[in-house]
Design a protein around this motif. Structure first.
Motif, PDB file in Angstrom:
ATOM      1  N   TYR A 172       6.224 -13.300  -8.125  1.00  0.00           N
ATOM      2  CA  TYR A 172       5.127 -13.698  -9.007  1.00  0.00           C
ATOM      3  C   TYR A 172       3.822 -13.614  -8.257  1.00  0.00           C
ATOM      4  CZ  TYR A 172       8.685 -14.959 -12.264  1.00  0.00           C
ATOM      5  OH  TYR A 172       9.743 -14.888 -13.125  1.00  0.00           O
ATOM      6  N   THR A 173       2.852 -12.934  -8.902  1.00  0.00           N
ATOM      7  CA  THR A 173       1.623 -12.600  -8.199  1.00  0.00           C
ATOM      8  C   THR A 173       0.441 -12.678  -9.149  1.00  0.00           C
ATOM      9  OG1 THR A 173       0.574 -10.771  -7.008  1.00  0.00           O
ATOM     10  CG2 THR A 173       2.297 -10.157  -8.516  1.00  0.00           C
ATOM     11  N   ASP A 174      -0.730 -12.147  -8.739  1.00  0.00           N
ATOM     12  CA  ASP A 174      -1.905 -12.238  -9.605  1.00  0.00           C
ATOM     13  C   ASP A 174      -2.121 -10.993 -10.456  1.00  0.00           C
ATOM     14  OD1 ASP A 174      -2.591 -10.685  -7.471  1.00  0.00           O
ATOM     15  OD2 ASP A 174      -4.232 -11.951  -6.762  1.00  0.00           O
ATOM     16  N   VAL A 175      -1.213 -10.017 -10.390  1.00  0.00           N
ATOM     17  CA  VAL A 175      -1.269  -8.901 -11.344  1.00  0.00           C
ATOM     18  C   VAL A 175       0.063  -8.880 -12.087  1.00  0.00           C
ATOM     19  CG1 VAL A 175      -2.869  -7.485  -9.998  1.00  0.00           C
ATOM     20  CG2 VAL A 175      -0.432  -7.247  -9.626  1.00  0.00           C
ATOM     21  N   ASP A 176       0.073  -8.280 -13.280  1.00  0.00           N
ATOM     22  CA  ASP A 176       1.280  -8.476 -14.089  1.00  0.00           C
ATOM     23  C   ASP A 176       2.268  -7.321 -14.017  1.00  0.00           C
ATOM     24  OD1 ASP A 176      -0.186  -6.765 -15.582  1.00  0.00           O
ATOM     25  OD2 ASP A 176      -0.484  -8.111 -17.284  1.00  0.00           O
ATOM     26  N   GLY A 177       2.204  -6.521 -12.983  1.00  0.00           N
ATOM     27  CA  GLY A 177       3.230  -5.496 -12.839  1.00  0.00           C
ATOM     28  C   GLY A 177       2.668  -4.260 -12.160  1.00  0.00           C
ATOM     29  N   ILE A 178       3.430  -3.171 -12.255  1.00  0.00           N
ATOM     30  CA  ILE A 178       3.058  -1.905 -11.628  1.00  0.00           C
ATOM     31  C   ILE A 178       2.513  -0.989 -12.719  1.00  0.00           C
ATOM     32  CG2 ILE A 178       3.863  -0.060 -10.088  1.00  0.00           C
ATOM     33  CD1 ILE A 178       4.387  -3.004  -9.111  1.00  0.00           C
ATOM     34  N   TYR A 179       1.383  -0.378 -12.468  1.00  0.00           N
ATOM     35  CA  TYR A 179       0.708   0.449 -13.465  1.00  0.00           C
ATOM     36  C   TYR A 179       0.781   1.933 -13.108  1.00  0.00           C
ATOM     37  CZ  TYR A 179      -1.239  -3.497 -15.983  1.00  0.00           C
ATOM     38  OH  TYR A 179      -1.380  -4.610 -16.757  1.00  0.00           O
ATOM     39  N   THR A 180       0.527   2.765 -14.126  1.00  0.00           N
ATOM     40  CA  THR A 180       0.532   4.219 -13.913  1.00  0.00           C
ATOM     41  C   THR A 180      -0.613   4.668 -13.004  1.00  0.00           C
ATOM     42  OG1 THR A 180      -0.665   4.398 -16.003  1.00  0.00           O
ATOM     43  CG2 THR A 180       1.720   4.815 -16.065  1.00  0.00           C
ATOM     44  N   ALA A 181      -1.651   3.828 -12.868  1.00  0.00           N
ATOM     45  CA  ALA A 181      -2.753   4.075 -11.926  1.00  0.00           C
ATOM     46  C   ALA A 181      -3.472   2.751 -11.771  1.00  0.00           C
ATOM     47  CB  ALA A 181      -3.710   5.140 -12.452  1.00  0.00           C
ATOM     48  N   ASP A 182      -4.385   2.672 -10.820  1.00  0.00           N
ATOM     49  CA  ASP A 182      -5.133   1.432 -10.623  1.00  0.00           C
ATOM     50  C   ASP A 182      -5.983   1.163 -11.871  1.00  0.00           C
ATOM     51  OD1 ASP A 182      -6.823  -0.588  -9.863  1.00  0.00           O
ATOM     52  OD2 ASP A 182      -7.156   0.206  -7.850  1.00  0.00           O
ATOM     53  N   PRO A 183      -5.706   0.087 -12.610  1.00  0.00           N
ATOM     54  CA  PRO A 183      -6.442  -0.173 -13.861  1.00  0.00           C
ATOM     55  C   PRO A 183      -7.946  -0.338 -13.651  1.00  0.00           C
ATOM     56  CG  PRO A 183      -4.544  -1.644 -13.652  1.00  0.00           C
ATOM     57  CD  PRO A 183      -4.701  -0.944 -12.336  1.00  0.00           C
ATOM     58  N   ARG A 184      -8.370  -0.652 -12.420  1.00  0.00           N
ATOM     59  CA  ARG A 184      -9.816  -0.756 -12.189  1.00  0.00           C
ATOM     60  C   ARG A 184     -10.465   0.622 -12.203  1.00  0.00           C
ATOM     61  NH1 ARG A 184      -9.170  -3.947  -6.769  1.00  0.00           N
ATOM     62  NH2 ARG A 184      -7.654  -2.280  -6.768  1.00  0.00           N
ATOM     63  N   ILE A 185      -9.682   1.658 -11.916  1.00  0.00           N
ATOM     64  CA  ILE A 185     -10.212   3.029 -11.929  1.00  0.00           C
ATOM     65  C   ILE A 185      -9.935   3.693 -13.279  1.00  0.00           C
ATOM     66  CG2 ILE A 185     -10.071   5.306 -10.836  1.00  0.00           C
ATOM     67  CD1 ILE A 185      -9.283   3.963  -8.254  1.00  0.00           C
ATOM     68  N   VAL A 186      -8.733   3.450 -13.805  1.00  0.00           N
ATOM     69  CA  VAL A 186      -8.329   4.076 -15.059  1.00  0.00           C
ATOM     70  C   VAL A 186      -8.053   2.968 -16.084  1.00  0.00           C
ATOM     71  CG1 VAL A 186      -6.713   5.690 -16.142  1.00  0.00           C
ATOM     72  CG2 VAL A 186      -7.183   5.887 -13.692  1.00  0.00           C
ATOM     73  N   PRO A 187      -9.022   2.668 -16.942  1.00  0.00           N
ATOM     74  CA  PRO A 187      -8.831   1.549 -17.876  1.00  0.00           C
ATOM     75  C   PRO A 187      -7.617   1.751 -18.792  1.00  0.00           C
ATOM     76  CG  PRO A 187     -11.119   2.308 -17.892  1.00  0.00           C
ATOM     77  CD  PRO A 187     -10.345   3.289 -17.064  1.00  0.00           C
ATOM     78  N   GLU A 188      -7.259   3.012 -19.098  1.00  0.00           N
ATOM     79  CA  GLU A 188      -6.121   3.205 -20.009  1.00  0.00           C
ATOM     80  C   GLU A 188      -4.777   3.292 -19.268  1.00  0.00           C
ATOM     81  OE1 GLU A 188      -8.840   5.054 -19.749  1.00  0.00           O
ATOM     82  OE2 GLU A 188      -8.319   7.143 -19.403  1.00  0.00           O
TER      83      GLU A 188
END
Ligand code: ASP
Ligand code: MG
Length: 413
Positions: A172-188
Motif C-alpha cells: 500500500y502506497t501513495d499511488v494506486d497502481g502501475i500505469y501504462t506511462a507516468d500519468p504526470r507526463i501522459v494524462p490519458e
C-alpha cells in the motif's frame, strides 16, 4: 489459515491519523479471518531527517552506526501502528527486523537477506496476533543491525511473504497502481489490472517506485504482489508471473512506456580493436559501482573502433575519471562526454514473438522529429536514447503510437 503480508510506505504512515487509518485497514483484513503480517516504513520523510542529523554531527558517518540509527525510523512506525491496532481491540505485536528473524550479509546500507527464521512470527501468528514488522532492516551473524538500502521495506515484505508462504503480498502506497506511462507526463495513461514481474522491473522507474529487489524476489519465489493506494479502495495492479496470459493480451500492444531522464553518454574514440579491451574499460567501472546502460561499439576501421555507453548523469564525473585513466593505458583516442539525454522505452512481453515493434517505435519518433542517438533492445523492451528536452513529448507520442490510450478490451477497463 490464509495469510497475507501488507506493506505500508512512509507516506502512508506519515502522521497519527494515517497510522490509525492503516490500523483500521489491517483490522478489516484480519476480521475476514486472514492472518496478517504488516511491514511498515519509517513515518513520512523521517529517514531523510535521520540522514541529515547524522551528517550534521559527522562528515562521514560510520556505516554500522548509520544503519542502527536508520533502523530506528521503522521502529517508531511499527510500535505506534501496533498500539493503534490494540486500541481497535486487535491482538498485535511489533517486531524489529532481527526479532522477525531477518538475517542479512554484512554490507551496511545495502545488505542482502540471507535467510528468514520464521519461528517467532509463526508463533505469534499461531496465537492469533497481528505481527507488525519494522521494514528495511535485518541482523548479521555478528548481531549488528543492517539496512537493505533506500526503499528496502518492499523487499522485507516480499521476503516475509515468500518465507511464510503467504497467499500474497499487498503493497500500500501513495499511488494506486502501475500505469501504462507516468500519468504526470501522459494524462490519458491507464492503470493496468495486472503486469508480469519482468515488465514491472522495466516500468518501475515511475509511479509506484518499488524497490527492484522486491520484484526480483517476487519472481523467484512466485509471490503475487498487489500494489494499491493506502488512501482509498480503488483496485490496484497485480504483479504476478502469469506471463502467458499477459502475453496473449498484449500480442498487438505494448504494456507501457518508460522514461529515464538525466542520462549521460561517454564516447571513447579509436579504441584498439583487440580482445580484452572492452573488459579493461568496463571492469573498473563495475568495481566502482557505476552501472553502465546502453553500450554501442562501432564496426572497426583501421583496427580501431569507437565505443559509446551511457551512465546516470550523477555518475558521469566518477565514470569519466575512471575512463580517463584507462584511455591512457590502452592508448585510445579522444574521450567525449555528453549530458542532457534521456532513455525512452517501449515495454511489453508481447514483443518477443511479434515483429514490428521496433519499426513502429522508430516511425513514431521520426514523425515527431525526435532524433535517436542510440538503440538497445531486450526480449521485452526497446529503448532509444534521445535528447532530454524531447523525452516527455516522445513518451506521449509513443503512448498514442502504441494505442495505449485506448481501453484494452482484454482487461476490462
Ligand atoms: N525508510 C526507508 C527509506 O525511506 C525504507 C523504506 O521506506 O522502505 O528509504
Ligand atoms: Mg521511506
Amino acid at each position: 489459515m490464509s495469510l497475507v503480508v501488507h506493506k505500508y510506505g512512509g507516506s502512508s504512515v506519515a502522521d497519527a491519523d494515517m497510522i490509525k487509518s492503516v490500523a483500521r485497514r489491517i483490522t478489516d483484513a484480519r476480521k475476514k479471518g486472514t492472518g496478517v503480517v504488516a511491514v511498515v516504513s519509517a513515518m513520512g520523510d523521517s529517514t531523510d531527517d535521520l540522514i541529515d542529523l547524522a551528517r550534521s554531527v559527522s562528515s562521514q558517518p560510520h556505516p554500522r552506526e548509520m544503519d542502527l540509527l536508520l533502523s530506528t525510523g521503522e521502529l517508531v512506525a511499527c510500535t505506534l501502528l501496533t498500539m493503534a491496532l490494540e486500541d481497535l481491540g486487535q491482538e498485535a505485536v511489533s517486531l524489529t527486523g532481527s526479532q522477525a528473524g531477518i538475517h542479512t550479509d554484512t554490507s551496511h546500507g545495502q545488505a542482502r537477506i540471507d535467510r528468514v527464521d520464521t519461528a517467532r512470527m509463526l508463533q505469534e501468528l499461531g496465537e492469533g496476533r497481528i505481527v507488525v514488522v519494522a521494514g528495511f532492516q535485518g541482523i548479521t551473524e555478528d548481531e549488528d543491525i543492517t539496512t537493505l538500502g533506500r526503499g528496502g521495506s518492499d523487499t522485507t515484505a516480499v521476503a516475509l511473504a515468500a518465507t511464510l508462504q503467504a497467499d500474497r503480498c499487498e503493497i500500500y502506497t501513495d499511488v494506486d497502481g502501475i500505469y501504462t506511462a507516468d500519468p504526470r507526463i501522459v494524462p490519458e495513461a491507464r492503470k493496468l489490472d495486472e503486469i508480469s514481474y519482468d515488465e514491472m522491473l522495466e516500468l518501475a522507474n515511475y509511479g509506484a517506485k518499488m524497490h527492484p529487489r522486491s520484484i526480483e524476489l517476487g519472481a523467484v519465489f512466485n509471490v503475487p504482489i498487489y500494489v494499491a493506494s493506502s488512501f482509498n479502495q480503488t483496485p490496484g495492479t497485480l504483479i504476478h508471473g502469469n506471463a502467458d496470459k499477459v502475453e496473449m493480451e498484449n500480442r498487438i500492444k505494448a504494456t507501457g512506456i518508460a522514461c529515464t531522464k538525466n542520462v549521460a553518454k561517454i564516447t571513447v574514440r579509436s579504441v584498439p580493436d583487440r580482445p580484452g579491451v572492452a573488459a579493461a574499460l568496463f571492469e573498473p567501472l563495475a568495481q566502482s559501482g557505476i552501472s553502465v546502460d546502453t553500450i554501442v561499439q562501432n564496426t572497426s576501421e583501421d583496427r580501431t573502433t569507437d565505443i559509446s555507453f551511457t551512465v546516470s548523469g550523477d555518475d558521469l564525473s566518477a565514470a569519466m575519471a575512471k575512463v580517463e585513466e584507462l584511455v591512457k593505458e590502452i592508448g585510445s583516442g579522444a574521450l567525449i562526454s555528453e549530458v542532457g539525454l534521456a532513455a525512452v522505452s517501449v515495454v511489453g512481453s508481447g514483443m518477443q514473438h511479434t515483429p514490428g515493434y521496433a519499426s513502429r517505435m522508430f516511425r513514431v519518433l521520426a514523425d515527431g522529429k525526435v532524433n535517436i542517438d542510440m538503440i538497445t533492445t531486450s526480449e521485452i523492451r526497446i529503448s532509444c536514447i534521445i535528447r532530454e528536452e524531447q523525452a516527455e513529448e516522445a513518451v506521449r507520442l509513443l503512448h498514442r503510437g502504441f494505442a495505449l490510450d485506448e481501453p484494452d478490451p482484454a482487461d476490462g477497463n
